[in-house]
Design an enzyme around this catalytic site. Structure first.
Site, PDB file in Angstrom:
ATOM      1  N   SER A 111      57.645 -34.377 -20.080  1.00 54.69           N
ATOM      2  CA  SER A 111      58.098 -33.932 -18.739  1.00 54.69           C
ATOM      3  C   SER A 111      58.788 -35.119 -17.859  1.00 54.69           C
ATOM      4  O   SER A 111      58.701 -36.268 -18.098  1.00 54.69           O
ATOM      5  CB  SER A 111      56.850 -33.458 -18.082  1.00 54.69           C
ATOM      6  OG  SER A 111      57.259 -33.211 -16.588  1.00 54.69           O
ATOM      7  N   TYR A 142      48.703 -33.845 -13.697  1.00 56.35           N
ATOM      8  CA  TYR A 142      49.484 -33.458 -14.607  1.00 56.35           C
ATOM      9  C   TYR A 142      50.424 -34.885 -14.718  1.00 56.35           C
ATOM     10  O   TYR A 142      50.804 -35.312 -15.989  1.00 56.35           O
ATOM     11  CB  TYR A 142      50.604 -32.483 -14.156  1.00 56.35           C
ATOM     12  CG  TYR A 142      51.468 -32.083 -15.262  1.00 56.35           C
ATOM     13  CD1 TYR A 142      51.144 -31.343 -16.383  1.00 56.35           C
ATOM     14  CD2 TYR A 142      53.010 -32.340 -14.803  1.00 56.35           C
ATOM     15  CE1 TYR A 142      52.162 -30.781 -17.185  1.00 56.35           C
ATOM     16  CE2 TYR A 142      53.806 -31.930 -15.702  1.00 56.35           C
ATOM     17  CZ  TYR A 142      53.577 -31.229 -17.084  1.00 56.35           C
ATOM     18  OH  TYR A 142      54.479 -30.752 -17.965  1.00 56.35           O
TER      19      TYR A 142
END
Length: 215
Positions: free
Chosen positions: A125, A138
């Protein structure tokens, strides 16, 4: 026909990758339960149903696999909330699914990947490079996944190719909640095409890093 194991293959980015590679690969479709939804739609596929938060279950399932050419870690979880509102269980789940599951599965399948001079792809990501507000768990998991991938690439050079793909905001159920905002998102097929690029680059070259984002 080469074989690709894809975690998170039942939905979102993982499903798009399975559908793309399923055109010319045998797919081992990873899902927590009931992978039939994707398996039944592919020319050649079988389920890999395992709870990625259960290390023992991952090991047991992986040891049934004899041959694999491509391993793609596409499963992931995101708990969006201010740091002070994230509890220990949410942190544990994030690290279990986003970091420890890829590590465990890679360790178990590495001998087979070495035999096939295969490829490992992690779907990371943009949050693996910079902090994102209300995404502490995250971001921490994606930074860890990037570190693991980068170090593994160096260790396995000449044996197994390792690619880290960092998608931007993608239109999946992970970002479906309005609390994630309404900034532009891209279709998961765009990420699948980036994976295809990495797959087709081999066997004598490796796409070490690829960033794909909404235009």
């Amino acid at each position: 026909m080469k074989t690709a194991l894809i975690t998170g293959a039942s939905r979102g980015i993982g499903r798009a990758i399975a559908e793309e590679l399923g055109k010319d690969h045998h797919i081992i479709a990873g899902a927590t339960s009931d992978a039939s939804g994707i398996v039944d739609k592919l020319p050649s596929a079988e389920p890999f149903e395992v709870d990625l938060s259960d290390t023992d279950a991952i090991v047991a399932a992986a040891r049934k696999i004899q041959d694999v050419d491509i391993l793609i870690h596409a499963a992931g979880v995101l708990h969006k909330a201010p740091f002070g509102e994230l509890d220990a269980q949410q942190w544990r789940e994030t690290m279990d699914i986003n970091v420890l599951a890829p590590v465990t599965l890679t360790r178990e399948l590495l001998p087979a990947l070495r035999r096939s001079r295969g490829l490992i792809i992690t779907i990371n990501s943009g949050a693996g490079f910079h902090g994102v507000e209300e995404n502490t768990a995250y971001c921490a998991s994606k930074f860890a996944l990037r570190g693991f991938t980068d170090a593994l690439r160096l260790e396995e050079k000449g044996q197994v190719r390792v690619t880290s793909i960092h998608p931007g905001r993608t239109d999946t159920d992970m970002l479906a909640d309005p609390k994630h905002g309404d900034r532009p998102k891209m279709h998961p097929d765009n990420v699948a095409r980036a994976v295809r690029l990495a797959v087709d680059a081999g066997p004598d070259a490796v796409v070490e890093f690829l960033r794909v984002a909404p235009a």
